[in-house]
Enzyme design. Sequence first.
Site, PDB file in Angstrom:
ATOM      1  N   LYS A   1       0.822  -1.218   0.000  1.00 34.43           N
ATOM      2  CA  LYS A   1       0.000   0.000   0.000  1.00 34.43           C
ATOM      3  C   LYS A   1       0.849   1.258   0.000  1.00 34.43           C
ATOM      4  O   LYS A   1       0.474   2.260  -0.607  1.00 34.43           O
ATOM      5  CB  LYS A   1      -0.988  -0.002   1.177  1.00 34.43           C
ATOM      6  CG  LYS A   1      -2.074  -1.062   0.997  1.00 34.43           C
ATOM      7  CD  LYS A   1      -3.351  -0.792   1.757  1.00 34.43           C
ATOM      8  CE  LYS A   1      -4.431  -1.769   1.295  1.00 34.43           C
ATOM      9  NZ  LYS A   1      -5.675  -1.720   1.991  1.00 34.43           N
TER      10      LYS A   1
ATOM     11  N   LYS B   1      -5.197  -9.645  -6.484  1.00 34.64           N
ATOM     12  CA  LYS B   1      -6.369  -9.793  -5.613  1.00 34.64           C
ATOM     13  C   LYS B   1      -7.500  -8.874  -6.072  1.00 34.64           C
ATOM     14  O   LYS B   1      -7.241  -7.729  -6.468  1.00 34.64           O
ATOM     15  CB  LYS B   1      -5.934  -9.413  -4.189  1.00 34.64           C
ATOM     16  CG  LYS B   1      -6.928  -9.715  -3.098  1.00 34.64           C
ATOM     17  CD  LYS B   1      -6.377  -9.242  -1.754  1.00 34.64           C
ATOM     18  CE  LYS B   1      -6.599  -7.758  -1.572  1.00 34.64           C
ATOM     19  NZ  LYS B   1      -7.212  -7.357  -0.299  1.00 34.64           N
TER      20      LYS B   1
ATOM     21  N   LYS C   1     -10.925  -3.204  -3.611  1.00 32.67           N
ATOM     22  CA  LYS C   1     -11.775  -2.015  -3.709  1.00 32.67           C
ATOM     23  C   LYS C   1     -11.087  -0.912  -4.484  1.00 32.67           C
ATOM     24  O   LYS C   1     -11.735  -0.093  -5.128  1.00 32.67           O
ATOM     25  CB  LYS C   1     -12.074  -1.475  -2.308  1.00 32.67           C
ATOM     26  CG  LYS C   1     -12.828  -2.399  -1.403  1.00 32.67           C
ATOM     27  CD  LYS C   1     -12.933  -1.728  -0.034  1.00 32.67           C
ATOM     28  CE  LYS C   1     -13.513  -2.645   1.007  1.00 32.67           C
ATOM     29  NZ  LYS C   1     -12.816  -2.509   2.296  1.00 32.67           N
TER      30      LYS C   1
HETATM   31  N1  AQP Z   1     -10.095 -10.478  -2.843  1.00 33.56           N
HETATM   32  C1  AQP Z   1     -10.448 -10.932  -1.647  1.00 33.56           C
HETATM   33  N2  AQP Z   1     -10.728 -12.246  -1.470  1.00 33.56           N
HETATM   34  C2  AQP Z   1     -11.107 -12.724  -0.251  1.00 33.56           C
HETATM   35  N3  AQP Z   1     -11.241 -11.936   0.840  1.00 33.56           N
HETATM   36  C3  AQP Z   1     -10.980 -10.620   0.699  1.00 33.56           C
HETATM   37  N4  AQP Z   1     -11.026  -9.590   1.548  1.00 33.56           N
HETATM   38  C4  AQP Z   1     -10.677  -8.443   0.912  1.00 33.56           C
HETATM   39  N5  AQP Z   1     -10.395  -8.708  -0.371  1.00 33.56           N
HETATM   40  C5  AQP Z   1     -10.581 -10.050  -0.539  1.00 33.56           C
HETATM   41  C6  AQP Z   1     -11.417  -9.725   2.944  1.00 33.56           C
HETATM   42  O1  AQP Z   1     -12.474  -8.822   3.219  1.00 33.56           O
HETATM   43  C7  AQP Z   1     -12.389  -8.399   4.572  1.00 33.56           C
HETATM   44  C8  AQP Z   1     -12.532  -6.914   4.628  1.00 33.56           C
HETATM   45  O2  AQP Z   1     -11.446  -6.298   3.957  1.00 33.56           O
HETATM   46  P1  AQP Z   1     -11.057  -4.825   4.315  1.00 33.56           P
HETATM   47  O3  AQP Z   1     -12.249  -3.987   4.290  1.00 33.56           O
HETATM   48  O4  AQP Z   1     -10.286  -4.787   5.581  1.00 33.56           O
HETATM   49  O5  AQP Z   1     -10.149  -4.305   3.179  1.00 33.56           O
HETATM   50  P2  AQP Z   1      -9.054  -4.916   2.279  1.00 33.56           P
HETATM   51  O6  AQP Z   1      -8.597  -6.286   2.630  1.00 33.56           O
HETATM   52  O7  AQP Z   1      -7.977  -3.929   2.209  1.00 33.56           O
HETATM   53  O8  AQP Z   1      -9.966  -4.964   1.030  1.00 33.56           O
HETATM   54  P3  AQP Z   1      -9.606  -4.582  -0.389  1.00 33.56           P
HETATM   55  O9  AQP Z   1     -10.817  -4.724  -1.189  1.00 33.56           O
HETATM   56  O10 AQP Z   1      -8.430  -5.349  -0.817  1.00 33.56           O
HETATM   57  O11 AQP Z   1      -9.270  -3.035  -0.292  1.00 33.56           O
HETATM   58  P4  AQP Z   1      -8.018  -2.279  -0.856  1.00 33.56           P
HETATM   59  O12 AQP Z   1      -8.264  -2.123  -2.302  1.00 33.56           O
HETATM   60  O13 AQP Z   1      -8.073  -0.977  -0.105  1.00 33.56           O
HETATM   61  O14 AQP Z   1      -6.817  -3.085  -0.531  1.00 33.56           O
HETATM   62  C9  AQP Z   1     -11.063  -8.915   5.120  1.00 33.56           C
HETATM   63  O15 AQP Z   1     -11.305 -10.069   5.912  1.00 33.56           O
HETATM   64  C10 AQP Z   1     -10.303  -9.281   3.886  1.00 33.56           C
HETATM   65  O16 AQP Z   1      -9.382 -10.344   4.118  1.00 33.56           O
END
Ligand code: AQP
Length: 344
Positions: free
Chosen positions: A114, A206, A209
């Site tokens: 990040k 992955k 968001k």
């Molecule tokens: N691609 C994924 N597959 C399975 N699980 C996922 N999680 C996130 N992406 C995937 C799980 O969702 C929960 C909430 O995630 P978060 O809100 O803490 O944010 P994150 O992991 O940072 O989600 P993103 O979508 O990947 O956001 P960005 O783009 O900001 O990095 C967690 O349990 C996570 O494991």
Amino acid sequence: MAFKPLVFSGVQPTGNLHLGNYLGAIKKFVELQNSHDCIYCVVDLHAITVWQDPAELTRNIREVTAAFLACGIDPKKHIIFNQSQVAEHAELAWIFNCVARLGWLNRMTQFKEKAGKDRENASVGLYAYPNLMAADILVYRATHVPVGEDQKQHLELSRDIAQKFNSDFKESIESRGFGEAFFPLPEPLIQGPATRVMSLRDGSKKMSKSDASDYSRINLTDDSDTIAQKVRKAKTDAEPLPSEQKGLEARPEADNLIGIYAALNDVNKADVLKEFGGAQFSAFKGSLVDLAVAKLGPIGAEMKRMVGDAAYIDGVLADGSSRAQIIAAETMKAVKDIVGFVRR
Ligand code: AQP
């Protein structure tokens, strides 16, 4: 000491809630409420580790809450709340800042990804994020944490922090009658065919968001046409689907779509391949569209309806926060005594 089983997990209100968040986390949250006491948190303090527009943040906090409710989490039997309403999270995180070691945080891959090349410009909060995550879980002395695979390393750090706290303050913990350990070592629950849902545009990335391409993910609020378009455009290869799971090796896009289908249908990948082995992607994608629309359509519609009722959502969060705070305040009282602070 045996700790009472308790589930805790959180989701960041950073917009674009997607299929990965649903299959990796929220769907598991719903399932666990039948067997455990559960606390589910909209982790808004985590969200601001990168810049959030204030009006968007408010909207996104309500949207994640609406997603929890629309997916079927019962806010009366369990607890749904937002992190910033329970100050004990930040309070315990400070103590953990003093327990965790720099070397541990330096190994965190999510910070490296990040922060990227502009590391010097990343917020201190982004770096210390895993300590706050440990506090989120341990302020409730939670024992089980359902998360996607990307959070595995942070969970391991939470266990290291719990263990170091227990050992640094061993005598103080024992002398106050808490037995050998004050904090449990929380167990990650990372199971099933979709613990890491990949981008629909690139099977090596992955689903996330923050991906610039909306076609990389299925958002929980996408309508049927959009879901259909995104699945049809999803990257694949030229071969028909294999009949055995071994045939998915080195085919990340096929593996991803099969995993999504399996998780949505509550079966395993082998079952899906039994049904679709030998089929072309076009036929399989048609069935995947039908399944995704059937499962996600009602959730998206209910989320949209609930987001319009801010008073209801805010009431759920206020009620959950009050109930969460009672547990968190008890933990903090004990932690302050264990550390040696003088308190009122
Ligand atoms: N691609 C994924 N597959 C399975 N699980 C996922 N999680 C996130 N992406 C995937 C799980 O969702 C929960 C909430 O995630 P978060 O809100 O803490 O944010 P994150 O992991 O940072 O989600 P993103 O979508 O990947 O956001 P960005 O783009 O900001 O990095 C967690 O349990 C996570 O494991």
